[in-house]
Structures are given as C-alpha cells and as structure tokens.
Design an enzyme around this catalytic site. Structure first.
Site: not given
Lengths: 282, 282
Positions: A31, A37
């Site tokens: 996260g 990402h």
C-alpha cells in the site's frame, strides 16, 4: 472496483473468474501507492482479464527494530489511486485474517537471501516468501507483478516459483523514478527536506559505477567510485553497494553476462534501496 | 490410463481438465503399490472427475543412511495395479525432472516435525513438504489423498495447507491391514519370514495401550504396557511409542479429546510404523 477484507470474499471472486476460464493478474503491495505500483497495475491491466491488487503490510517480513508500526498506511487514498488504473479487486486483509494460525512451518529463502538486503535484514525474505506464497494460493493468478526496484526480492521469488512449480508467471516492471532520478518508494515520505535533496545522489552513484564497469570491467573500482560519490554528496550511511551477477546473485566472473548493481543507503533514519540491472553491452 | 514422465505432459493434462471445470483427485505415492494406495485411489475415483497418481521415490525425504537406493520400485507392476482402480494418469517423473535446479529455498516443517518420526529422521518432513508442495502446484488437485498410516505426515501437510492457503482439500483414508493386523506397507517386503510372523505384535501393542488408556486415562501405564508387549513378542527395537493429542501432536492434557497412539519399530533392519487415532469415547 471492489475492496474486500476477507479471504472468503477474495476466494468467491477468484473462483468465479476461474470458472469463466479468465486470467488474473496479481499485484502484491504494502500500500501507500506510488507511480511504481500504478505502473505494475497498469501492466497487469493490459495483460489479464482481471486485476487483483493486495494491500497488506506484512509483519513477518519486518525485523523487531524495523518500521512495521510506522510504515505509512492510507487505504482510502490507495483505493482512489487503484481506481485510476482500473483494478478490479483490492484485497486488504487484517493481520489476523492472514495469520489466524501458526503451525510453525516456514519457507527458508536460503543462499540468495544471505547477501545484500538479506544480510542486514535477517528473516526478511523468509517473511516475503511466506506472504507471497499465501497470496499466490489465495488469488491463483495467471501472472504476478513485482517491481524491479526490489531486485533481490524478485530474484528470490522467481527462484521459488521455478523450484516449487507454482503455476504462474512472474512479471517485472522497471523502476519508476522522480524527475531528479530518486527511485519512487513509499518510504520517501520519511525524508526531511534536506534529505530529499541529497537522495538523488544514490541513483547518480549507480550510474557512475555502471559506466566505470562497462569501460574498465573493474568491479572494485566501479564500486569504490560509487561509494565515494554517495559519501561526498550525502550525509547518508551505506548499508551495502555491490555488483553481482543477475538473477543468481553470485560474484561476477568472466562468464557473467547480466549484472545487478544494487545499494541500500540510510539517509537519516530512512533506508532507501536502488539498483541497475544491465548486460555487458550496457 | 496414461503414464507420463514429464512435467510438460502432466501440465497439458491438468490444463485441459481445468479448462473443462472438472475436478482432480491427486494420490501422491512412492510406488510399489499395496491395498492402502489402491484404497486411496478408489476414494479419489469416487470423489473426483479425474484421478492423478504420482509415483516418485523422493530423494529429499530420505536421510543419508536410509533406504532411498534400496526402496522397492516396480513401475510395470504399479501401472497394472493402478489400472484396476481406474486411475486416469500416472505421473512417474525422474529425479532430474523433479529437481532440475536448486536455488536453496527450503520448507522447514518446524515444531510438528521435531517429534515421533521426525526425531529419528531429521529433515524427513522438510523433504516431504518440498515434494508435496511441488506436486500440489503441478497437479492443481481439488483434493489430495493421504493414508492415515503416516499420521504425522498427514498432520504436517494439513498444517501447511491451512497456514499457506493451498487451494485444495486434504482427504485421509484409514490404515489398510493384513488379515493378522500388520499395517500394509511397501517396506513389508523387506521382512524375513520370521520377522513377518513377529510384526503383527506392533498392532496388538497399540490396541492394548488404547484399551488401557481408555480404562485408566493413564498415559504412562498405557505406553509401558505396549512397549512390554512389543519387547516380549518380537526381536525388534522400539524407536518411539507415544500417545499424543491429534492433530496438533502435543502432550496429552485433560482437555485433549482426540488422540494419536503412534509407534515406529525396527524389526531387523526394517523400520515399520503404525498408529491408532481415537477419541475419548474410543
């Protein structure tokens, strides 16, 4: 986009997709998403029917004195960002959901984990393999996506997938950098203003070493120049800076054709990693 | 029935079955089949669309002084027997096919492997988990079948499947015995005529201990009686004879409701194992 927190919900989605004979791309993350990402998720989006992103700060890959508690977390923000790249399902379990029981079985990462990051983070890659193998069994992906920034992690996961016959493909995506060259990382938020100004010297040092090695084939000289650059340009403390063969992570020999030039540097309290992967032709 | 020796052939079959949405039952064996194996295959046959039986004497679960080289092998005989229970595919790879590379990653079986058979066979269960996890990834079974004779093995595999979220179900089948009570085992062929006559005393001893424990709840007394029976009736040497909780394999307490009474005995050079699993009501 669906955000699921339980294994039961994730399996329901996976089983439905599998029954349709469709493909799944898995993007495992901790996260606090950044462009690295999102590039992984974008690539997964292009190559698969469905994309699952896991968001889980995995306690078993943190040492007792590391930043598990303080690691940045912001699920709400991550959900918004994941939506921009059309992730289908976010799997964001609690620690209890992922580790409800412990019969004591461990995956021991072995030789490839004893150097580079593994040397200063004992047990780190055992924890990585533990959570990654669980995620592979839960999401049953056709392909799983990892960033080349964690080059040692990728090499070890590829070894596990190969030697243990996991029925999936590991896909890697190049490092995404800030305009000044600093590798994108969730940990960059730890940096003070002054530290942030120093940090791009890490990437500069790697480029200097690569050029020197391609010119002279002198591993020691290349590494020495890079270390000197970091020492001159930053207040940081070098954990390691090494040139190894890739992906087997062994000492460079005359037969080596692909190289990993990797470093970890403490800038203040923040441990930053970066690397270059290149072949003999540059 | 198809006999395949390569991973590529096995995967072709598995992928075809998966594309049809059908179920696979996997029966992992080391071959030299007996009625125990055939009962496993029969059960798999009833519960799945397709049955894969693996026949592989796995070197990584044998210690340096154990019987890997001499372990009985007869693929031709096994193929005929497997046909009688309508196995669809026999997967009989070479050692090189199963272990072409070794990056040094190991599955460490942990606490549950340090007792009973694990105490006298260090590394045995690590090797079992290695090959079983490979077979699970290769055959992608809906269900995998193991004999209750290897009770500790089943307990450890169940722990791995649970803690690592393997997407399959472990099914166990009771011990199949000879008319005189001796548990069927591929290793029974090692026994001389005299040893074969003594061997049923192992099962008798377990029954004596179980009855004693159910009557007195006295673990030590029950174990002592069983040991005495084996010492009186055989020339064998007891490796262990223990009463533990099942399936967690811990010391029996007042809270224990399910029990494993397990033993390993050397009859001559042959190491035989046997066990009873029962609950407090017998």
């Amino acid at each position: 986009m669906n955000v699921v927190k339980t294994i039961a919900e994730l399996k329901a989605f996976v089983n439905e997709v599998k029954a349709q004979g469709k493909t799944i791309g898995l993007v495992p993350t901790m996260g606090f998403l950044h462009d690295g990402h999102l590039t992984l998720a974008n690539t997964a989006r292009q190559e698969n029917d469905f994309v699952i992103m896991s968001i889980f700060v995995n306690p078993t890959q943190f040492g007792p004195n590391e930043d598990f508690e303080s690691y940045p977390r912001d699920l709400e923000r991550d959900v918004k960002l994941a939506e921009t790249v059309s992730v289908d399902v976010i799997f964001a379990p609690t620690v209890e959901e992922m580790y409800p029981t412990d019969g004591g079985i461990r995956i021991c990462a072995g030789r490839q984990s004893e150097i580079l990051c593994g040397a200063s983070r004992p047990g780190h890659f055992d924890g990585v393999l533990q959570v990654v193998s669980k995620l592979f069994h839960l999401a049953e992906p056709t392909r799983a996506y990892f960033g080349q920034k964690d080059a040692q992690q990728v090499a070890i996961i590829q070894t596990m997938v190969r030697d243990y016959n996991f029925p999936l493909e590991i896909c890697t995506v190049p490092i995404v950098r800030e305009v000044d060259g600093l590798a994108k990382s969730s940990r960059n938020v730890y940096l003070t203003e002054e530290e942030r100004i120093e940090a791009p010297a890490i990437y500069e040092a790697l480029q200097i070493a690569k050029e020197e090695f391609l010119a002279s084939q002198d591993v020691e000289r290349a590494v020495r120049l890079a270390i000197k650059h970091i020492e001159n340009k930053t207040s940081g403390k070098i954990d390691y800076l090494q040139l190894l063969s890739y992906p087997d992570l062994k000492v460079v020999t005359e037969e080596t054709t692909q190289f990993l030039l990797a470093t970890a540097v403490y800038i203040g309290k923040t441990r930053l990693i970066d690397n270059l992967i290149f072949n003999i032709k540059g």
